[in-house]
Design an enzyme around this catalytic site. Structure first.
Site, PDB file in Angstrom:
ATOM      1  N   GLU A  11      -7.499  -7.321  -3.438  1.00 28.00           N
ATOM      2  CA  GLU A  11      -8.131  -6.598  -2.332  1.00 28.00           C
ATOM      3  C   GLU A  11      -9.141  -7.586  -1.735  1.00 28.00           C
ATOM      4  OE1 GLU A  11      -6.812  -3.875  -0.077  1.00 28.00           O
ATOM      5  OE2 GLU A  11      -6.517  -3.448  -2.512  1.00 28.00           O
ATOM      6  N   THR A  14       0.938  -1.206   0.009  1.00 27.85           N
ATOM      7  CA  THR A  14       0.147   0.065   0.063  1.00 27.85           C
ATOM      8  C   THR A  14       0.972   1.325   0.097  1.00 27.85           C
ATOM      9  OG1 THR A  14      -1.611  -1.034   1.312  1.00 27.85           O
ATOM     10  CG2 THR A  14      -1.743   1.207   1.265  1.00 27.85           C
TER      11      THR A  14
HETATM   12  N1  GLU Z   1      -5.340  -4.224   1.709  1.00 22.95           N
HETATM   13  C1  GLU Z   1      -5.131  -3.716   3.207  1.00 22.95           C
HETATM   14  C2  GLU Z   1      -6.041  -2.625   3.887  1.00 22.95           C
HETATM   15  O1  GLU Z   1      -6.817  -2.104   2.951  1.00 22.95           O
HETATM   16  C3  GLU Z   1      -3.937  -2.798   3.115  1.00 22.95           C
HETATM   17  C4  GLU Z   1      -2.722  -3.712   2.827  1.00 22.95           C
HETATM   18  C5  GLU Z   1      -1.526  -3.099   3.387  1.00 22.95           C
HETATM   19  O2  GLU Z   1      -1.230  -2.009   3.769  1.00 22.95           O
HETATM   20  O3  GLU Z   1      -0.496  -3.745   3.354  1.00 22.95           O
HETATM   21  O4  GLU Z   1      -6.357  -2.776   5.004  1.00 22.95           O
END
Ligand code: GLU
Length: 592
Positions: A430, A393
């Site tokens: 996701e 992210t």
């Molecule tokens: N998919 C994660 C979320 O939306 C974030 C992934 C990450 O930062 O490693 O919480």
């Protein structure tokens, strides 16, 4: 000519990056009018360039994200989604845009089960067609540019188009990510050609990479409008890739109608008091804002400023508050269009005060925290017991010369998301943020898969205001479930301990996400600096507190650990701005 010089300078900067042993603690950057902090220097420079050219924070945010899709594809891009928190100086209004990916309409609670009725193994799910949600980033650009942008999308997307055509040098961090994902990237013909050498090794840091397919997608967005991503040939390429799937775990159910129907949701942010400030962040489907406000609300009952950042009592209180917030998160938070999330109750100051009474100064209760009962809660479901996920992210913080503020976190979920490249961009995974287990029919898990639903997130884009409504701090980080603790710790560092943004980003993290294991981050010298680190973490070694914390009941693994954070922090100071970028990544603060 000028831009060639900029490219050459960036390449020289990357190759000259000091070896781990020579890293120093980084120091803050100060500007007078405007600032962009992101996890990649080319992206920060693109944002600063758009601001200089008359763009505002929204235009710069689009520019930064478009470049990150090229230079940090392991973390973020147009094949993913996320959240933008925005403060508009003209109207003095703070709002948030939900660009989270959605599950296909045909998905249900058993989407992550195989034909034999067995739940898929996590990695099988990540790389399968099932994990890919309908991407939100391009629709976000359309929405915010139309509503608040100062310049056309052409201006915002130009830096990324140029870099994609002319090429950019692969950064050390990107090269290290390619190397660790080379086996899965090799399974996809497009990803293999783009990221790997012909012998299957990953392309090295410093290699010049061009991405004409990505340039074409951005040019299409400029010339035919962002809807081209959701309806035309690009949409067909996404659906084709996801549904014609020879991989284990099976094809996804995404259809062209799912893409065509994708919508951004503008939501009221969640806000709450902390000390002399008002903290605002993203509400559901992210759990980040609620959990951050709960942690801060609980810590408001402890005089942290008197204790200081390095006192065992500070760490003990923070870990407990983190734990209590995660107990509520795991039971209550999911997409509010599908589940009645008691948001107002969860951030109600009286409710948070009752949670604060559970803090102990002595040893912990031997069991994990259980969720509380916030006011006006309906029938509770079953708590989500999925292990916390940590992936890829990127967070971007921007303040422009008008006083507009963007705090934006966009993700593809795991490193390189689904590990497939379509038209030059990475597809997200996701949907693995959903609980794979739907729970019992009588008390289903709030974050189970449902058609069209957005998976619960931990992303915590934050803007902190003074009581009279002026922006004071901008914060946010990647890091999966650890985003919440990382961002909140940075806010506490700046508000309670008076650390500047860079000192706050340099601090070692400590976390407990209501599991049996507590993470205390090692300083780089004993933990080993990750590739692409641009400074040391520290100076205080929180692991020196292990004996005292163990005596208080925390179970802390002996092995050193570094959390995958990427803080991008800005502080508004008299006459200007101060910025700090996480030393664990390659980011910089840029501006003038
Ligand atoms: N998919 C994660 C979320 O939306 C974030 C992934 C990450 O930062 O490693 O919480």
């Amino acid at each position: 000519m000028k831009r060639f010089i900029a490219l050459a300078a960036a390449a020289a900067w990357l190759t000259a990056m000091p070896a781990a042993a020579q890293l120093q603690l980084r120091t803050k950057v100060a500007t007078m009018q405007e600032m962009v902090v992101s996890a990649n220097p080319l992206a920060s420079q693109a944002g600063a360039r758009v601001l200089r050219a008359g763009g505002n924070a929204i235009d710069a945010a689009i520019a930064v994200e478009a470049v990150l899709g090229l230079t940090e594809p392991q973390a973020t891009g147009i094949g993913g989604g996320g959240f933008m928190l925005y403060y508009d100086a003209a109207s003095k209004k703070v709002t948030s845009f939900d660009a989270r990916e959605t599950a296909p309409a045909a998905a249900n609670g058993y989407y992550f089960y195989d034909a034999a009725g067995q739940v898929l193994d996590f990695n099988t799910a990540v790389f399968s067609g099932r994990s890919v949600g309908v991407p939100g980033t391009v629709k976000l650009w359309e929405t915010v540019s139309r509503q608040y942008g100062a310049k056309p999308l052409a201006v915002a997307l130009l830096p990324a188009i140029e870099l994609a055509i002319e090429g950019f040098a692969i950064s050390p961090r990107m090269a290290a990510s390619i190397d660790s994902y080379k086996a899965s990237l090799a399974q996809d013909a497009n990803a293999r050609t783009y990221f790997l050498n012909s012998d299957g090794s990953g392309k090295a840091a410093g290699t010049l990479l061009r991405n004409p397919a990505y340039a074409q997608v951005l040019a299409r967005i400029v010339f035919t409008g962002p809807q081209t991503f959701y309806q035309g040939p690009i949409a067909r390429d996404i659906v084709g890739t996801v549904t014609i799937d020879p991989r284990a775990g099976g094809p996804g159910s995404m259809t062209l109608a799912d893409l065509e129907g994708y919508k951004i949701v503008e939501r009221t942010p969640v806000c709450g008091n902390y000390r002399a400030y008002v903290v605002c962040s993203m509400g559901p489907p992210s759990s980040g804002g609620i959990a951050e406000l709960q942690i801060l609300g609980i810590l408001d009952h402890v005089d942290l400023a008197a204790l200081g950042p390095n006192d065992v009592r500070t760490v003990h209180a923070f870990l407990q508050a983190n734990r209590l917030a995660f107990a509520d998160r795991n039971l209550y938070v999911a997409d509010p269009a599908y589940v009645a999330v008691p948001t107002a109750g969860l951030i109600d100051p009286d409710y948070i005060s009752t949670r604060a009474t559970l803090l102990t100064t002595g040893p912990l209760a031997p069991s994990l925290a259980t969720a509380g009962t916030p006011p006006s809660v309906g029938a509770a479901g079953t708590a989500d017991a999925s292990p916390p996920r940590f992936g890829g992210t990127s967070h971007v913080s921007i303040v422009d010369r008008f006083g507009n503020v963007v705090s934006q976190t966009i993700t593809v979920e795991s490193g390189f998301g689904n590990n497939r490249l379509v038209d030059g961009f990475i597809l997200n995974n996701e949907l693995t943020d959903f609980s794979f287990d739907p729970g019992p029919d009588s008390a289903p898990i709030a974050n189970r898969v449902q058609g069209g639903k957005r998976p619960r997130s931990a992303m915590t884009p934050t803007i902190v205001f003074t009581q009279d409504g002026k922006p004071a701090f901008v914060a946010g980080s990647p890091g999966g479930a650890s985003i919440i603790g990382t961002t909140t710790q940075a806010v506490v560092a700046m508000v309670d301990f008076g650390l500047d943004p860079q000192q706050a980003a340099n601090q070692a993290h400590f976390q407990n996400n209501n599991t049996g294991s507590t993470t205390l981050e090692s300083l780089f010298p004993d933990g080993g600096a990750p590739a692409g680190s641009t400074g040391l973490i520290g100076p205080f070694d929180v692991r020196s507190l292990i004996p005292e914390l163990t005596a208080l009941g925390w179970s802390i693994p002996a092995s050193p650990s570094v959390l995958t954070s990427g803080l991008s922090l800005i502080k508004v100071v008299p006459g200007g701005l101060e910025g700090g970028a996480d030393p664990r990544r390659e980011g910089i603060a840029a501006g003038r």
